[in-house]
Design a protein around this motif. Structure first.
Motif, PDB file in Angstrom:
ATOM      1  N   VAL A   1     124.355  50.944  51.867  1.00 17.51           N
ATOM      2  CA  VAL A   1     124.075  49.679  51.180  1.00 17.51           C
ATOM      3  C   VAL A   1     124.760  48.527  51.907  1.00 17.51           C
ATOM      4  N   LEU A   2     126.016  48.731  52.294  1.00 20.54           N
ATOM      5  CA  LEU A   2     126.732  47.687  53.036  1.00 20.54           C
ATOM      6  C   LEU A   2     126.029  47.395  54.359  1.00 20.54           C
TER       7      LEU A   2
ATOM      8  N   VAL B   1     122.820  45.380  53.610  1.00 21.05           N
ATOM      9  CA  VAL B   1     123.136  44.009  53.206  1.00 21.05           C
ATOM     10  C   VAL B   1     123.603  43.198  54.410  1.00 21.05           C
ATOM     11  N   CYS B   2     124.455  43.776  55.243  1.00 23.81           N
ATOM     12  CA  CYS B   2     124.909  43.076  56.456  1.00 23.81           C
ATOM     13  C   CYS B   2     123.732  42.761  57.370  1.00 23.81           C
TER      14      CYS B   2
ATOM     15  N   VAL C   1     121.550  39.870  55.770  1.00 28.74           N
ATOM     16  CA  VAL C   1     122.212  38.553  55.819  1.00 28.74           C
ATOM     17  C   VAL C   1     122.277  38.041  57.256  1.00 28.74           C
TER      18      VAL C   1
END
Length: 135
Positions: free
Chosen positions: A58-59, A62-63, A66
């Protein structure tokens, strides 16, 4: 007939062609975003003894989203920016990204900020030099 030359001639306006987007305009931010996402997820995976968890993915996603959105947006407006602001924008994006990834690797705030600023200044200088010599 004198009236023929006195009547205004209507000039056809040139239509500005639609700006064609180069394939690298979408491909390069996407490749960089995937690289940053995998890098962020792998940093956390190596800290967890190689066990993959959902939070790491998930991280990473998301990174990637973005960073990809910021890089794509910056790529779209780069021609409207003066070369100094363009260099500053690319340097800041790089500094924030490298600083964040360094902080994920258990770096202190000072170390993360120092490495991010150093890399960002380097990228900014290279970007300014490139823009200055190619305009």
């Amino acid at each position: 007939m004198a009236t023929q030359t006195a009547t205004p001639r209507h000039r056809r306006r040139r239509r500005t062609p639609a700006r064609e987007h180069h394939p690298l305009g979408l491909l390069l931010p996407a490749l960089l975003a995937v690289t940053v996402g995998i890098w962020a997820a792998s940093i956390l995976r190596f800290q967890n003894d190689g066990v993959a968890t959902g939070g790491q993915w998930v991280l990473g996603v998301v990174c990637a989203v973005v960073f990809g959105a910021l890089a794509f947006g910056l790529g779209r407006i780069r021609h409207s920016l003066p070369r100094e602001m363009r260099a500053l924008a690319y340097g800041a994006l790089t500094a924030v990204t490298i600083g964040f990834l360094t902080s994920l690797a258990d770096g202190s705030v000072l170390r993360s900020a120092g490495i991010g600023v150093a890399v960002g200044v380097g990228v900014g200088l290279v970007t300014f030099y490139y823009a200055y010599t190619h305009e």
